[in-house]
Motif scaffolding. Structure first.
Motif, short mmCIF file in Angstrom:
data_model
loop_
_atom_site.label_atom_id
_atom_site.label_comp_id
_atom_site.label_asym_id
_atom_site.label_seq_id
_atom_site.Cartn_x
_atom_site.Cartn_y
_atom_site.Cartn_z
N GLU A 129 45.11 35.64 47.71
CA GLU A 129 46.19 36.21 46.89
C GLU A 129 45.97 35.93 45.41
O GLU A 129 46.19 36.81 44.57
N ASN A 130 45.56 34.72 45.06
CA ASN A 130 45.27 34.42 43.65
C ASN A 130 44.12 35.27 43.13
O ASN A 130 44.17 35.76 41.99
N LEU A 131 43.08 35.46 43.94
CA LEU A 131 41.96 36.30 43.52
C LEU A 131 42.41 37.75 43.32
O LEU A 131 42.03 38.40 42.34
N LYS A 132 43.24 38.25 44.24
CA LYS A 132 43.77 39.61 44.08
C LYS A 132 44.61 39.74 42.81
O LYS A 132 44.53 40.75 42.11
N ASP A 133 45.43 38.71 42.52
CA ASP A 133 46.23 38.73 41.29
C ASP A 133 45.34 38.83 40.06
O ASP A 133 45.67 39.53 39.09
N LEU A 134 44.22 38.11 40.07
CA LEU A 134 43.31 38.14 38.91
C LEU A 134 42.68 39.52 38.75
O LEU A 134 42.54 40.03 37.63
N PHE A 181 35.35 45.13 42.70
CA PHE A 181 35.36 43.68 42.84
C PHE A 181 35.28 43.27 44.30
O PHE A 181 36.00 43.79 45.15
N ARG A 182 34.40 42.32 44.58
CA ARG A 182 34.26 41.77 45.93
C ARG A 182 34.81 40.36 45.89
O ARG A 182 34.31 39.50 45.16
N TYR A 195 35.19 33.15 44.77
CA TYR A 195 34.37 33.89 43.80
C TYR A 195 34.93 35.30 43.68
O TYR A 195 35.48 35.86 44.63
N ILE A 196 34.75 35.88 42.51
CA ILE A 196 34.95 37.31 42.32
C ILE A 196 33.61 37.86 41.85
O ILE A 196 33.09 37.44 40.82
N ILE A 205 29.14 37.15 38.52
CA ILE A 205 29.91 36.41 39.52
C ILE A 205 30.80 35.43 38.79
O ILE A 205 30.34 34.68 37.92
N LEU A 206 32.09 35.43 39.14
CA LEU A 206 33.01 34.42 38.63
C LEU A 206 33.18 33.38 39.73
O LEU A 206 33.66 33.70 40.82
N ALA A 207 32.76 32.15 39.46
CA ALA A 207 32.96 31.04 40.39
C ALA A 207 34.28 30.39 40.00
O ALA A 207 34.47 30.02 38.84
N LEU A 208 35.19 30.24 40.96
CA LEU A 208 36.55 29.82 40.64
C LEU A 208 37.04 28.70 41.53
O LEU A 208 36.61 28.56 42.68
N GLY A 209 37.96 27.91 41.00
CA GLY A 209 38.59 26.85 41.77
C GLY A 209 39.36 25.93 40.86
O GLY A 209 39.57 26.21 39.68
N LYS A 210 39.80 24.80 41.41
CA LYS A 210 40.52 23.78 40.65
C LYS A 210 39.48 22.89 39.98
O LYS A 210 38.71 22.21 40.66
N PRO A 211 39.39 22.86 38.64
CA PRO A 211 38.36 22.07 37.96
C PRO A 211 38.43 20.59 38.31
O PRO A 211 39.51 20.01 38.42
#
Length: 193
Positions: A28-33, A51-52, A88-89, A150-156
């Motif tokens: 859901e957070n990835l979809k929001d972005l 976007f994948r 990832y996005i 590629i956007l690598a994402l998460g809690k830093p």
């Protein structure tokens, strides 16, 4: 949701490469972005980007080896297990709608990164990856779509500190013995013509 001025978001929007892997960013957070990025400008309004989303542990595990993590840190192979991105996005261009729309990639990627920071996450834009392998792992047809970023994402999980560029002009980022990541930035006076 964290709030702040655009300047505060930009200051906190760093290239994070280590994450609290167990804290999942989720679909859901990835979809929001992506939905946020959908609102941005597009060259000739072609809106050619697709976007994948990658958010399951299994897919994250498969995509990870396709990525090169930090060119200025040649002795570092990327984050250890437990410190890897939780999502990832993958930004692709629909080749039937447009080609070479790299400026769209930048506008879209930065918008999503700022959105991630606003949500309490962070990430890293990655252009250095094995395109063919990533396409195969994710089931993306390379005749129809180019894999651009590629956007690598998460809690830093790391601290990133902005510092002035040294007198020798070296702009390479570096880490200290405590793994604090330093990013040299040019002064405003240096970049104004």
């Amino acid at each position: 949701m964290k709030t702040g001025s655009l300047r505060e978001l930009a200051e906190r929007c760093r290239s994070y490469r280590r994450f609290e892997e167990e804290e999942r960013i989720g679909e859901e957070n990835l979809k929001d972005l992506v939905d946020l990025a959908r609102l941005t400008a597009s060259a000739a309004n072609a809106q050619a980007l697709k976007f994948r989303l990658v958010f399951t542990e299994e897919e994250c595990e498969k995509l990870f080896p396709c990525i090169a993590w930090a060119g200025a840190l040649p002795d570092w192979d990327g984050p250890e297990k437990g410190e890897r991105p939780s999502g990832y996005i993958v930004i692709c261009c629909d080749l039937h709608l447009g080609k070479n729309k790299l400026w769209d990639d930048g506008i879209t990627a930065q918008t999503m990164m700022l959105g991630a920071v606003e949500k309490g996450f962070g990430g890293c834009m990655i252009g250095s990856f094995k395109h063919e392998e990533a396409a195969q792992v994710l089931g993306i047809d390379q005749e129809s779509y180019s894999l651009d970023l590629i956007l690598a994402l998460g809690k830093p999980k790391e601290e990133v500190v902005l510092v002035p560029v040294k007198e020798d002009g070296d702009v390479r980022y570096y880490r200290d013995e405590n793994q604090v990541h330093y990013v040299p930035k040019r002064a405003l006076e240096e970049i104004l013509l």
